[in-house]
Design a protein around this motif. Structure first.
Motif, short mmCIF file in Angstrom:
data_model
loop_
_atom_site.label_atom_id
_atom_site.label_comp_id
_atom_site.label_asym_id
_atom_site.label_seq_id
_atom_site.Cartn_x
_atom_site.Cartn_y
_atom_site.Cartn_z
N HIS A 122 21.54 96.46 41.49
CA HIS A 122 20.76 96.84 40.32
C HIS A 122 20.14 95.56 39.74
O HIS A 122 20.55 95.07 38.69
CB HIS A 122 21.65 97.53 39.29
N GLU B 20 17.47 95.15 38.30
CA GLU B 20 16.84 95.37 36.99
C GLU B 20 17.78 95.07 35.84
O GLU B 20 17.35 94.69 34.74
CB GLU B 20 16.29 96.80 36.90
N GLN B 21 19.09 95.23 36.07
CA GLN B 21 20.05 95.00 34.99
C GLN B 21 20.17 93.51 34.66
O GLN B 21 20.15 93.12 33.49
CB GLN B 21 21.41 95.59 35.36
N SER C 29 17.93 91.35 35.29
CA SER C 29 16.61 90.97 34.78
C SER C 29 16.45 91.35 33.32
O SER C 29 15.75 90.66 32.56
CB SER C 29 15.52 91.63 35.63
N TYR C 30 17.06 92.46 32.92
CA TYR C 30 17.04 92.87 31.51
C TYR C 30 17.70 91.78 30.65
O TYR C 30 17.18 91.40 29.59
CB TYR C 30 17.78 94.19 31.36
N LYS D 243 11.29 95.89 40.36
CA LYS D 243 12.53 96.14 39.61
C LYS D 243 12.86 94.95 38.71
O LYS D 243 13.30 95.12 37.57
CB LYS D 243 13.68 96.42 40.56
N GLY E 191 12.91 95.33 34.54
CA GLY E 191 14.07 94.98 33.73
C GLY E 191 13.75 93.87 32.74
O GLY E 191 14.15 93.93 31.57
N GLN F 219 11.49 95.17 29.87
CA GLN F 219 12.26 96.03 28.96
C GLN F 219 13.20 95.20 28.09
O GLN F 219 13.37 95.48 26.89
CB GLN F 219 13.05 97.06 29.76
N ASP G 122 26.36 96.50 40.50
CA ASP G 122 25.74 96.47 39.19
C ASP G 122 26.50 95.54 38.25
O ASP G 122 27.41 94.82 38.67
CB ASP G 122 25.66 97.88 38.60
N ILE H 105 24.61 98.05 28.41
CA ILE H 105 24.28 98.59 29.74
C ILE H 105 25.53 99.14 30.42
O ILE H 105 25.54 100.25 30.94
CB ILE H 105 23.61 97.50 30.61
N VAL I 241 18.37 100.87 32.21
CA VAL I 241 17.28 99.95 32.51
C VAL I 241 16.32 100.58 33.51
O VAL I 241 16.74 101.14 34.54
CB VAL I 241 17.82 98.62 33.06
N THR J 203 13.46 100.90 36.43
CA THR J 203 13.26 100.23 37.71
C THR J 203 11.79 100.13 38.10
O THR J 203 11.46 99.51 39.12
CB THR J 203 14.02 100.97 38.83
#
Length: 369
Positions: free
Chosen positions: A165, A167-168, A170-171, A199, A203, A206, A326, A358, A365, A367
């Motif tokens: 994951h 994107e997580q 990256s968030y 992705k 992230g 967001q 994740d 999260i 998050v 994608t």
């Protein structure tokens, strides 16, 4: 391609920090490859010894690098760290192989099949570009376990799809960037304009907007196709970072592999923040000159995935099917090695809260940008 058996060196892993030293070796590669130095007797013996388990019959782990190869201080080096740790812990051999310049899909098939034919188990392709090769080789060598990182399209009883994951993490990078910027202007640089890197962008954007939707976000992809050098051209990364800094960005996050070295170099030279990716880039020796300006890194524990798969094969219970990592699993995260980052209490608190939200399911998050 370049074929190595137990390269000597130290590499930092991602979440699990691995530093392993082994003897330098080389084999003559097949028709598409290069030749490196002669193997030492000690390592040669290690490669023939098999695993620590009496049930394990393989020669060791076979690793095929993605574009950029070993030394990218990021994605491939993370895989290398897991490979080296597994070799040391399980007392098995191993071969890691470099991609060739401008190679074809057939070259990748040859590399993967060569490793399986020689008895390495598991055989792992580092990167989605190996999907066709893994699919073809898995059908030909049903008793060998194959792994592919960053792809979940290869479905076979002897294949493990090791995906993350991204994107997580990256968030969290986006939250850190938004809290650290003084110009309310940040940047994202992706290596190649593909779904996987989208992705990272999704992230990050967001995460930034969760802090302040008014912050301006620069976005740039270096190339449309991997073969055009988006993941392997530090000069492209440096030029892109220069443009974003000139436009006013004072924090830049990259997801660009080897090209990201250029991003970090330019950010450090211009005294603005850079955020690394995959490995903890603050700890990479090649980037030591600029580390004071590496705010943190969005981590993806590729090394841990390589280690887990190898462990399962050595123990006689191979992992197969999709394995998705994740924040909750600990295989994705955000590095906090820079003392300057840890001193920014408001940034640290915001990132920690975002991570908890999260994991607790309060934040989902995206994608897709």
């Amino acid at each position: 391609m370049r074929l190595r058996r137990g390269s000597r060196g130290t590499r930092g892993s991602k979440l699990s920090q691995v530093a392993v030293v082994v003897a330098s070796v080389a084999l003559a590669a097949s028709a598409c490859g290069k030749t490196s130095s002669e193997a030492s007797q000690e390592d040669d013996k290690d490669d023939k010894s098999g695993g620590s388990s009496s049930e394990y019959k393989g020669k060791g782990v076979g690793l095929a690098y993605d574009i950029g190869g070993q030394g990218d201080q990021s994605f491939n080096d993370a895989a290398y760290a897991g490979y080296e740790k597994a070799r040391k812990d399980f007392k098995i051999g191993g071969v890691d192989m470099e991609p060739g310049d401008g190679e074809s899909s057939a070259d990748k098939v040859q590399r993967i099949e060569q490793l399986a034919k020689q008895g390495y188990d598991p055989v792992i392709g580092v990167g989605y570009i190996y999907a066709p090769a893994i699919k073809e080789a898995a059908a030909k060598f049903p008793k060998t376990t194959f792994g592919i990182i960053d792809d979940n399209t290869v479905k076979a009883d002897n294949v493990a799809d090791l995906v993350f994951h991204e994107e997580q993490g990256s968030y969290l990078a986006g939250v850190a960037a938004a809290k650290a910027t003084k110009a309310d202007h940040v940047g994202f640089i992706g290596g190649v304009d593909i779904n996987l890197i989208h992705k990272f962008e999704a992230g990050f954007v967001q995460g930034v907007k969760s802090v302040d939707p008014k912050i301006k976000i620069e976005k740039r992809y270096l190339t449309e196709k991997p073969e055009d050098g988006g993941f392997s051209s530090p000069d492209k990364g440096q030029n892109a970072a220069s443009g974003q800094i000139e436009s006013g960005a004072d924090v830049i996050y990259h997801a660009a592999g080897l090209s990201g070295q250029g991003v970090i170099q330019e950010a450090g030279s211009q005294k603005v923040w850079a955020i690394g990716v995959d490995s903890d880039q603050y700890k990479q020796k090649a980037l030591a000159k600029y580390k004071d300006y590496i705010l943190g890194s969005a981590l993806k524990d590729v090394g841990g995935a390589v280690y887990d798969l190898t462990k399962s094969v050595v123990e006689g219970k191979p992992i197969t099917g999709e394995q998705r990592y994740d924040l909750k699993s600990g295989r994705v995260g955000f590095a906090d090695s820079n003392p300057k980052y840890t001193a920014m209490k408001d940034v640290v608190a915001a990132v920690e809260k975002a991570e908890k939200d999260i994991v607790d399911g309060k934040v989902t998050v995206e994608t897709v940008p």
